[in-house]
Motif scaffolding. Structure first.
Motif, short mmCIF file in Angstrom:
data_model
loop_
_atom_site.label_atom_id
_atom_site.label_comp_id
_atom_site.label_asym_id
_atom_site.label_seq_id
_atom_site.Cartn_x
_atom_site.Cartn_y
_atom_site.Cartn_z
N LEU A 176 0.82 -1.21 0.00
CA LEU A 176 0.00 0.00 0.00
C LEU A 176 0.85 1.27 0.00
O LEU A 176 0.48 2.27 -0.59
CB LEU A 176 -0.92 -0.03 1.23
N TYR A 177 1.99 1.23 0.69
CA TYR A 177 2.76 2.48 0.75
C TYR A 177 4.27 2.32 0.57
O TYR A 177 4.99 3.32 0.58
CB TYR A 177 2.46 3.27 2.04
N ASN A 178 4.77 1.11 0.45
CA ASN A 178 6.19 0.98 0.17
C ASN A 178 6.44 0.94 -1.34
O ASN A 178 5.60 0.45 -2.10
CB ASN A 178 6.78 -0.28 0.81
N SER A 179 7.61 1.47 -1.72
CA SER A 179 7.97 1.50 -3.13
C SER A 179 9.10 0.51 -3.41
O SER A 179 9.75 0.02 -2.48
CB SER A 179 8.42 2.92 -3.51
N TYR A 180 9.33 0.26 -4.68
CA TYR A 180 10.46 -0.58 -5.08
C TYR A 180 11.78 0.11 -4.71
O TYR A 180 12.76 -0.53 -4.37
CB TYR A 180 10.39 -0.90 -6.57
N GLN A 181 11.76 1.45 -4.78
CA GLN A 181 12.98 2.18 -4.39
C GLN A 181 13.25 2.04 -2.89
O GLN A 181 14.39 1.92 -2.48
CB GLN A 181 12.86 3.66 -4.78
N ASP A 182 12.19 2.04 -2.08
CA ASP A 182 12.37 1.76 -0.64
C ASP A 182 13.10 0.43 -0.46
O ASP A 182 14.03 0.32 0.34
CB ASP A 182 11.01 1.60 0.07
N VAL A 183 12.60 -0.57 -1.19
CA VAL A 183 13.15 -1.91 -1.04
C VAL A 183 14.62 -1.92 -1.45
O VAL A 183 15.49 -2.46 -0.76
CB VAL A 183 12.33 -2.93 -1.89
N TYR A 184 14.90 -1.28 -2.57
CA TYR A 184 16.28 -1.22 -3.05
C TYR A 184 17.20 -0.52 -2.04
O TYR A 184 18.25 -1.03 -1.67
CB TYR A 184 16.33 -0.49 -4.40
N GLN A 185 16.74 0.65 -1.56
CA GLN A 185 17.55 1.41 -0.60
C GLN A 185 17.78 0.60 0.67
O GLN A 185 18.87 0.60 1.24
CB GLN A 185 16.85 2.72 -0.20
N PHE A 186 16.73 -0.08 1.11
CA PHE A 186 16.86 -0.86 2.34
C PHE A 186 17.90 -1.95 2.18
O PHE A 186 18.78 -2.12 3.03
CB PHE A 186 15.51 -1.49 2.75
N VAL A 187 17.81 -2.70 1.10
CA VAL A 187 18.75 -3.83 0.95
C VAL A 187 20.19 -3.33 0.79
O VAL A 187 21.12 -3.94 1.32
CB VAL A 187 18.32 -4.77 -0.21
N MET A 188 20.37 -2.21 0.13
CA MET A 188 21.73 -1.67 -0.02
C MET A 188 22.29 -1.26 1.34
O MET A 188 23.45 -1.51 1.66
CB MET A 188 21.75 -0.47 -0.98
N LEU A 189 21.43 -0.65 2.16
CA LEU A 189 21.85 -0.28 3.51
C LEU A 189 22.16 -1.52 4.33
O LEU A 189 23.20 -1.60 5.01
CB LEU A 189 20.72 0.54 4.16
N PHE A 190 21.27 -2.49 4.26
CA PHE A 190 21.44 -3.75 4.98
C PHE A 190 22.75 -4.43 4.54
O PHE A 190 23.49 -4.98 5.37
CB PHE A 190 20.23 -4.65 4.72
N ALA A 191 23.03 -4.36 3.26
CA ALA A 191 24.25 -4.98 2.73
C ALA A 191 25.49 -4.32 3.34
O ALA A 191 26.43 -5.00 3.76
CB ALA A 191 24.27 -4.85 1.20
N ARG A 192 25.46 -3.00 3.39
CA ARG A 192 26.62 -2.29 3.97
C ARG A 192 26.81 -2.69 5.42
O ARG A 192 27.92 -2.94 5.88
CB ARG A 192 26.42 -0.77 3.87
N LEU A 193 25.69 -2.78 6.15
CA LEU A 193 25.78 -3.02 7.58
C LEU A 193 26.16 -4.46 7.92
O LEU A 193 26.69 -4.73 8.98
CB LEU A 193 24.45 -2.66 8.26
#
Ligand code: PLP
Length: 431
Positions: free
Chosen positions: A403-420
């Motif tokens: 309903l309110y998350n975007s594909y860009q949210d998902v992309y940004q999240f996984v990139m951040l998660f990857a760094r961490l």
């Protein structure tokens, strides 16, 4: 070759082609300290506030100001029948007839009220089947119901466990257990979607297996309502209840929902705890001494409902009416699938996803076990504006809400998660 690509351009393209993209603007997205949108992946815990709510809430405050008690009849949305304004939408949401659903109380309260009616142990048939590591409130509720009937919970509860080396349950194993132990099982009560693993159960098959053995079958839909399409009536489920503040976005602690199959609508022999709001509407205000239940789910109501909370449920649920569960489910498959693809693409040993791989066996959640320093990773995610949910000892639950998350949210999240998690070195472009 995958339908997905591991780059921001792809995520942007997906958002541009997303028929539900506009819904995001109908919700208040929490902000970081810098004033940017958070990466909000916690809709499985607390959904976001619909922007339409403020005006809807103001209307009720205004009508109360203006009319006092007369608001029960004079308010724009009269309070006396207010819960009825939700019946159609709730029914659509869970695949029920309007008379089979009602908004009342909170989830655990409803679970208890329904078990008062539907958990009726006898000397030989007294067991309750529940998931191992069920949500604690459900666990406490079924334990205390067993005790209430003078039973030892250790003897009365059957907890479903995955096979050795597996994280989730197999439907055939659940069916086999029901067949094996059926004659001693009074009630099967599972979460429709398990809160921890995100596994979506085959409620139709489980209900069928239970009924074949003469068991009552109910579901806690806290993580299923507003997340996956439901057909409670058609699946022949006996009862269900759910909260409205997770995927349904009705606000913290808001009024919950409940379903009782039409088959039980006029079974007034069922024991139940009664209150005046469940009493026949024609004669309720005669204030007579004898209880005459409303046929259907409404007959389980106790109190006149808190209107200020029902406003939020009504506002939130109307969004689901407009968008439709099928359209949400379609996007959900893709959005969660995209997150899974990106995580797989990290090719990292630092974490494991517990949630089933099969999209049909999950909703909008991936539960990621981080093998080392999980808590630190979680805290760092938070500090950098990614809101998800931590479950001790090592699990981060992430819910890409269509309903309110975007594909860009998902992309940004996984990139951040990857760094961490140190997986960033292993990033590779998907071909
Ligand atoms: C969220 C949740 C609850 C919460 O219960 P409340 O009565 O709303 O506090 C209970 N059970 C399950 C399975 C949940 O996911």
């Amino acid at each position: 070759m995958s339908q997905y690509r591991n780059n921001l351009d792809f995520a942007e393209q997906m958002d541009a082609g997303d028929p539900l993209a506009d819904y995001r603007a109908q919700f208040h997205m929490p902000q970081t300290k810098q004033g940017d949108d958070c990466l909000y992946f916690c809709g499985n815990s607390l959904g976001l506030q619909p922007k339409a709510l403020e005006a809807a809430m103001a209307q009720e405050l205004e009508d109360w100001k203006k009319f006092g008690v007369e608001g029960h009849f004079q308010a724009k949305n009269p309070w006396m029948p207010y819960h009825e304004f939700l019946s159609e939408s709730l029914a659509k949401l869970v695949g029920a007839k309007p008379s089979e659903v009602v908004a009342m109380n909170s989830l655990t309260v409803n679970l208890h009220l329904l078990m008062v009616s539907f958990y009726r142990p006898t000397k030989t048939r007294y067991k309750i089947v529940i998931e191992g590591q069920a949500f604690p409130s459900d666990q406490y509720a079924v334990q205390s119901q067993a005790r209430f009937h003078g039973l030892d919970p250790n003897a009365a509860l059957i907890e479903l466990q995955p096979r050795k080396g597996e994280n989730t349950l197999r439907t055939e194993d659940i069916e086999a257990l029901i067949e094996r132990e059926g004659s001693s099982i009074a009630l099967i009560m599972l979460g429709g979607v398990n809160y921890y693993t995100g596994q979506l159960f085959d409620m139709q098959r489980i209900t069928k297996a239970g009924h074949k053995q003469g068991c009552v079958v109910g579901f806690d839909l806290a993580h299923a309502a507003g997340n996956v399409p439901l057909q409670l009536h058609h699946w022949d489920v006996d009862f269900a209840c759910w909260c409205s503040y997770k995927y349904l976005n009705a606000g913290p602690g808001s009024i919950a929902g409940c379903f009782v199959h039409a088959r039980h609508a006029e079974n007034f022999e069922l024991p139940r705890f009664c209150g005046w709001w469940g009493h026949d509407k024609q004669t309720r205000f005669q204030m007579g001494p004898d209880f005459h239940p409303i046929p259907g789910a409404e007959g389980w109501q106790l109190s006149n409902p808190p209107i200020l909370s029902l406003v939020a449920v009504k506002t939130a649920i109307e969004v689901f009416d407009r968008v439709g569960m099928q359209a949400l489910r379609e996007k959900s498959f893709k959005l969660t699938g995209y997150m899974e693809f990106l995580l797989d693409n990290l090719n990292s040993d630092a974490f494991t996803v517990l949630t089933p791989r099969d999209p049909e066996q999950r909703g909008a959640q991936l539960s990621i076990v981080v093998h080392e320093n999980g808590r630190k990773v979680f805290t760092a995610l938070e500090q950098q504006g990614a809101i998800c949910d931590w479950r001790s000892p090592d699990c981060i639950r992430v819910a890409p809400v269509p309903l309110y998350n975007s594909y860009q949210d998902v992309y940004q999240f996984v990139m951040l998660f990857a760094r961490l998690t140190g997986a960033v070195d292993q990033l590779r472009e998907a071909i």
